[in-house]
Scaffold this active site. Structure first.
Site, PDB file in Angstrom:
ATOM      1  N   LYS A  22      -0.713 -11.643   5.007  1.00 22.64           N
ATOM      2  CA  LYS A  22      -0.498 -10.271   4.491  1.00 22.64           C
ATOM      3  C   LYS A  22      -0.682 -10.267   2.966  1.00 22.64           C
ATOM      4  CE  LYS A  22       3.894  -8.845   3.688  1.00 22.64           C
ATOM      5  NZ  LYS A  22       4.210  -8.364   2.333  1.00 22.64           N
ATOM      6  N   ARG A 121      12.285  -4.283  -8.378  1.00 18.01           N
ATOM      7  CA  ARG A 121      10.816  -4.310  -8.283  1.00 18.01           C
ATOM      8  C   ARG A 121      10.137  -3.597  -9.455  1.00 18.01           C
ATOM      9  NH1 ARG A 121       9.717  -5.760  -2.908  1.00 18.01           N
ATOM     10  NH2 ARG A 121       8.008  -6.966  -3.765  1.00 18.01           N
ATOM     11  N   PRO A 122      10.464  -3.957 -10.688  1.00 17.34           N
ATOM     12  CA  PRO A 122       9.829  -3.307 -11.841  1.00 17.34           C
ATOM     13  C   PRO A 122       8.340  -3.636 -11.920  1.00 17.34           C
ATOM     14  CG  PRO A 122      11.086  -5.197 -12.561  1.00 17.34           C
ATOM     15  CD  PRO A 122      11.371  -5.050 -11.094  1.00 17.34           C
ATOM     16  N   LEU A 125       5.690  -5.837 -16.362  1.00 18.65           N
ATOM     17  CA  LEU A 125       4.754  -6.917 -16.743  1.00 18.65           C
ATOM     18  C   LEU A 125       3.304  -6.508 -16.458  1.00 18.65           C
ATOM     19  CD1 LEU A 125       6.734 -10.014 -15.403  1.00 18.65           C
ATOM     20  CD2 LEU A 125       6.670  -9.118 -17.738  1.00 18.65           C
ATOM     21  N   LYS A 161       7.411 -13.761 -17.524  1.00 17.72           N
ATOM     22  CA  LYS A 161       8.098 -14.161 -16.285  1.00 17.72           C
ATOM     23  C   LYS A 161       6.989 -14.478 -15.277  1.00 17.72           C
ATOM     24  CE  LYS A 161      12.102 -12.402 -13.776  1.00 17.72           C
ATOM     25  NZ  LYS A 161      12.958 -11.214 -13.587  1.00 17.72           N
ATOM     26  N   VAL A 162       7.159 -15.474 -14.437  1.00 15.59           N
ATOM     27  CA  VAL A 162       6.121 -15.758 -13.438  1.00 15.59           C
ATOM     28  C   VAL A 162       6.129 -14.618 -12.424  1.00 15.59           C
ATOM     29  CG1 VAL A 162       5.356 -17.295 -11.619  1.00 15.59           C
ATOM     30  CG2 VAL A 162       6.344 -18.249 -13.718  1.00 15.59           C
ATOM     31  N   SER A 163       4.998 -13.927 -12.308  1.00 11.49           N
ATOM     32  CA  SER A 163       4.919 -12.772 -11.402  1.00 11.49           C
ATOM     33  C   SER A 163       3.613 -12.818 -10.617  1.00 11.49           C
ATOM     34  CB  SER A 163       4.972 -11.467 -12.200  1.00 11.49           C
ATOM     35  OG  SER A 163       4.454 -10.391 -11.441  1.00 11.49           O
ATOM     36  N   VAL A 164       3.732 -12.885  -9.288  1.00 10.04           N
ATOM     37  CA  VAL A 164       2.523 -12.863  -8.434  1.00 10.04           C
ATOM     38  C   VAL A 164       1.763 -11.560  -8.681  1.00 10.04           C
ATOM     39  CG1 VAL A 164       1.728 -12.719  -6.037  1.00 10.04           C
ATOM     40  CG2 VAL A 164       3.527 -14.349  -6.654  1.00 10.04           C
ATOM     41  N   ASP A 306      10.392 -15.971   0.155  1.00 15.43           N
ATOM     42  CA  ASP A 306      10.151 -15.267   1.425  1.00 15.43           C
ATOM     43  C   ASP A 306      10.615 -16.072   2.632  1.00 15.43           C
ATOM     44  OD1 ASP A 306       6.995 -13.711   0.394  1.00 15.43           O
ATOM     45  OD2 ASP A 306       9.090 -13.312  -0.109  1.00 15.43           O
ATOM     46  N   ILE A 328      14.624 -15.467  -7.455  1.00 14.86           N
ATOM     47  CA  ILE A 328      13.494 -14.564  -7.715  1.00 14.86           C
ATOM     48  C   ILE A 328      13.934 -13.098  -7.661  1.00 14.86           C
ATOM     49  CG2 ILE A 328      11.186 -13.859  -6.981  1.00 14.86           C
ATOM     50  CD1 ILE A 328      11.176 -16.764  -7.858  1.00 14.86           C
ATOM     51  N   ARG A 398       5.549  -4.319   9.369  1.00 13.74           N
ATOM     52  CA  ARG A 398       4.867  -4.276   8.072  1.00 13.74           C
ATOM     53  C   ARG A 398       4.265  -5.648   7.770  1.00 13.74           C
ATOM     54  NH1 ARG A 398       8.451  -3.757   3.808  1.00 13.74           N
ATOM     55  NH2 ARG A 398       6.517  -4.139   2.723  1.00 13.74           N
TER      56      ARG A 398
HETATM   57  C1  EPZ Z   1       4.926 -10.705  -4.216  1.00 13.24           C
HETATM   58  O1  EPZ Z   1       5.778  -9.675  -4.639  1.00 13.24           O
HETATM   59  C2  EPZ Z   1       4.990 -10.693  -2.690  1.00 13.24           C
HETATM   60  N1  EPZ Z   1       4.539  -9.388  -2.193  1.00 13.24           N
HETATM   61  C3  EPZ Z   1       6.436 -10.919  -2.233  1.00 13.24           C
HETATM   62  O2  EPZ Z   1       6.441 -10.958  -0.807  1.00 13.24           O
HETATM   63  C4  EPZ Z   1       6.892 -12.279  -2.771  1.00 13.24           C
HETATM   64  O3  EPZ Z   1       8.252 -12.480  -2.421  1.00 13.24           O
HETATM   65  C5  EPZ Z   1       6.753 -12.318  -4.288  1.00 13.24           C
HETATM   66  O4  EPZ Z   1       5.405 -11.982  -4.693  1.00 13.24           O
HETATM   67  C6  EPZ Z   1       7.061 -13.715  -4.774  1.00 13.24           C
HETATM   68  O5  EPZ Z   1       7.152 -13.770  -6.128  1.00 13.24           O
HETATM   69  C7  EPZ Z   1       3.203  -9.158  -2.031  1.00 13.24           C
HETATM   70  O6  EPZ Z   1       2.385 -10.015  -2.306  1.00 13.24           O
HETATM   71  C8  EPZ Z   1       2.812  -7.820  -1.497  1.00 13.24           C
HETATM   72  P1  EPZ Z   1       6.631 -10.856  -8.304  1.00 13.24           P
HETATM   73  P2  EPZ Z   1       5.753  -9.167  -6.186  1.00 13.24           P
HETATM   74  O7  EPZ Z   1       5.907  -9.949  -9.193  1.00 13.24           O
HETATM   75  O8  EPZ Z   1       4.382  -9.305  -6.708  1.00 13.24           O
HETATM   76  C9  EPZ Z   1       9.942  -9.663 -11.437  1.00 13.24           C
HETATM   77  C10 EPZ Z   1       7.140 -10.365   1.348  1.00 13.24           C
HETATM   78  O9  EPZ Z   1       8.203 -10.486   1.975  1.00 13.24           O
HETATM   79  N2  EPZ Z   1       8.948  -8.748 -12.009  1.00 13.24           N
HETATM   80  O10 EPZ Z   1       6.165 -12.286  -8.162  1.00 13.24           O
HETATM   81  O11 EPZ Z   1       6.418  -7.858  -6.241  1.00 13.24           O
HETATM   82  C11 EPZ Z   1      10.380  -9.236 -10.042  1.00 13.24           C
HETATM   83  O12 EPZ Z   1      11.398  -8.266 -10.123  1.00 13.24           O
HETATM   84  C12 EPZ Z   1       7.165  -9.933  -0.107  1.00 13.24           C
HETATM   85  O13 EPZ Z   1       5.990 -10.594   1.820  1.00 13.24           O
HETATM   86  C13 EPZ Z   1       9.257  -8.093 -13.187  1.00 13.24           C
HETATM   87  O14 EPZ Z   1      10.333  -8.257 -13.756  1.00 13.24           O
HETATM   88  O15 EPZ Z   1       6.713 -10.268  -6.839  1.00 13.24           O
HETATM   89  C14 EPZ Z   1      10.873 -10.530  -9.447  1.00 13.24           C
HETATM   90  O16 EPZ Z   1      12.181 -10.777  -9.899  1.00 13.24           O
HETATM   91  C15 EPZ Z   1       8.583  -9.731  -0.627  1.00 13.24           C
HETATM   92  N3  EPZ Z   1       8.335  -7.236 -13.714  1.00 13.24           N
HETATM   93  C16 EPZ Z   1       9.942 -11.575 -10.073  1.00 13.24           C
HETATM   94  O17 EPZ Z   1       9.349 -10.956 -11.224  1.00 13.24           O
HETATM   95  C17 EPZ Z   1       7.115  -7.024 -13.123  1.00 13.24           C
HETATM   96  O18 EPZ Z   1       6.306  -6.252 -13.666  1.00 13.24           O
HETATM   97  C18 EPZ Z   1       8.813 -12.018  -9.156  1.00 13.24           C
HETATM   98  O19 EPZ Z   1       8.180 -10.836  -8.680  1.00 13.24           O
HETATM   99  C19 EPZ Z   1       6.820  -7.706 -11.922  1.00 13.24           C
HETATM  100  C20 EPZ Z   1       7.746  -8.570 -11.385  1.00 13.24           C
END
Ligand code: EPZ
Length: 417
Positions: A22, A121-122, A125, A161-164, A306, A328, A398
């Site tokens: 997904k 979910r901000p 970044l 911050k590490v953000s996917v 996850d 996370i 989903r």
């Molecule tokens: C992706 O979410 C995945 N979703 C998530 O999978 C997964 O848990 C997550 O990456 C792992 O890090 C999809 O790929 C659709 P992040 P994402 O940006 O991109 C903070 C599932 O169950 N952050 O890596 O939303 C955030 O709040 C889902 O399949 C900011 O502060 O995750 C979190 O604490 C759940 N500002 C951390 O970074 C931002 O602009 C990691 O979030 C973006 C993120």
């Protein structure tokens, strides 16, 4: 169908074929906005999040043909740069429309994305780093209005911050920008590697995906081509847990063991026998009560957030005490009170939970709240004593393709009436 009735005391064993990822399919679908030619994508999972992404692309004007798990997409005729609120709000992945629309139209107007309520979910970044490439952003009534005067200009970016999600946004903004973009402290998930392999096949110049430093030299255009989505590592981990908690055994086919190193290590620590091959993983936990394992989630290649709920369930019926730390997301224990209703002994202490293993869980009327929590509660119902009624199961479809059907083939008895 928003309820499931799950018969308990099941041993889950047999073979399961893993679907496409997904979290690899969703960004790749939105990246097709960058390429005004036909692209063939195979091994697409049949999930509601994916069908929402397809609806969003069609709404923008893309031409899409779908035959089972293969899509042919041509976004040449896209002529709208403001996707509808009711679709944007449904998935977190819709944020990945922003950068490609900006690259294509120099402007975009999108609503804030949705996503599981596992935290705030901000998207700060995403927006902050886009502005470093020359994007002007105005936020007004839940809307993001973005524009760029001439073209996006490459630059060096350090992710605070590490953000996917933000790493994916920056890759999609940089592939057609002018000059070199360097992303430091980048996310290293396999889904990011799959995205960059997809874009490089179509003419992009991305190096270092999968490491914490990614180099992107902007090119003038991308071309059509084809791509096969990688297997879903979290679906794989979920089925491995299904066998582990029910003292069963399982063969997961069409998967990628190297994407699950930390998960396999923890399963071995819990007493499972694991064998792996090129595209399969076998777990045997027959006649064994799992040993509890401590978990601390972190960005890839660390332990995946996850898989946190699924390991809490394993620890709930394991021998001994364990600590699970969620680093996370700030609200990813929503499923815990439902497990406690089934007899689990769990205490929440801010970012971590303390589990004391019990011999048995008991059926109850429970409710799910997010995607991975839902899957965990279905598995809890499969091993509890009695018949469990689980509501709010719309989350499941989903992110898991035919979850009940696949589990029933392993010996579960899950019905929706
Ligand atoms: C992706 O979410 C995945 N979703 C998530 O999978 C997964 O848990 C997550 O990456 C792992 O890090 C999809 O790929 C659709 P992040 P994402 O940006 O991109 C903070 C599932 O169950 N952050 O890596 O939303 C955030 O709040 C889902 O399949 C900011 O502060 O995750 C979190 O604490 C759940 N500002 C951390 O970074 C931002 O602009 C990691 O979030 C973006 C993120």
């Amino acid at each position: 169908m928003n309820k499931l009735y799950i018969e308990g005391s099941k041993k889950l064993q047999g073979t399961v074929v893993i679907s496409g990822s997904k979290n690899a399919a969703l960004p790749i679908l939105f990246m097709t906005i960058l390429i005004p030619e036909t692209i063939k994508i195979s091994n697409i999972p049949e999930l509601t999040d994916v069908s929402i992404a397809i609806k969003l692309l069609k709404h923008l004007g893309a031409k899409i043909i779908q035959k089972k798990k293969t899509l042919w997409i041509n976004t040449k005729s896209i002529n709208i740069f403001c996707p509808p609120y009711y679709l944007m709000k449904k998935i977190r992945a819709s944020i990945w429309i922003l950068a490609p629309l900006l690259v294509r139209f120099r402007k975009a107007k999108i609503f804030f994305p949705g996503g599981c309520k596992i935290g705030s979910r901000p998207i700060n970044l995403h927006l902050k780093n886009l502005s470093k490439l020359g994007v002007k952003i105005i936020l007004r009534n839940n809307c993001i209005m973005a524009s760029v005067d001439n073209f996006l200009k490459g630059t060096s970016i350090f992710m605070e911050k590490v953000s996917v999600g933000a790493t994916i946004t920056m890759i999609s903004a940089a592939v057609l920008a002018k000059g070199l973009t360097i992303i430091e402290n980048a996310a290293q998930e396999p889904e990011i590697v799959d995205l960059s392999e997809f874009l490089n096949k179509l003419g992009a110049n991305i190096k270092g995906a999968g490491s914490n430093k990614i180099f992107i030299i902007g090119v003038s255009r991308l071309f059509g081509g084809s791509h096969k989505i990688i297997p879903d590592r979290i679906e794989t981990g979920t089925f491995l847990i299904a066998a582990a908690i029910s003292q069963g055994y399982i063969l997961c086919k069409k998967t990628e063991p190297k994407h699950l190193k930390k998960v396999l290590t923890k399963l071995i620590q819990s007493g499972a026998q694991i064998k792996t091959g090129k595209n399969w993983i076998q777990l045997d936990m027959r006649n064994k009560i799992p040993k509890s394992v401590n978990i601390s989630t972190s960005p890839y290649p660390g332990f995946p957030t996850d898989m946190q709920p699924q390991f809490t369930l394993l620890n709930s019926i394991a021998q001994g005490k364990s600590t699970i730390q969620e680093n996370i997301f700030e609200n990813r224990f929503l499923y815990v009170d439902q497990l406690i209703k089934m007899g689990a002994k769990i205490k929440i202490k801010k970012k971590s939970i303390i589990c004391t293993g019990v011999r048995k869980l008991y059926s109850n009327n429970i409710s799910s709240s997010d995607l991975r929590g839902s899957a965990t509660l279905v598995l809890a119902g499969c091993i509890a004593i009695g018949k469990t009624e689980l509501s709010n199961v719309y989350h499941l479809n989903r992110g898991y393709e035919s979850f009940s059907r696949k589990l029933n083939k392993l010996g579960a008895n899950i019905q929706n009436t």
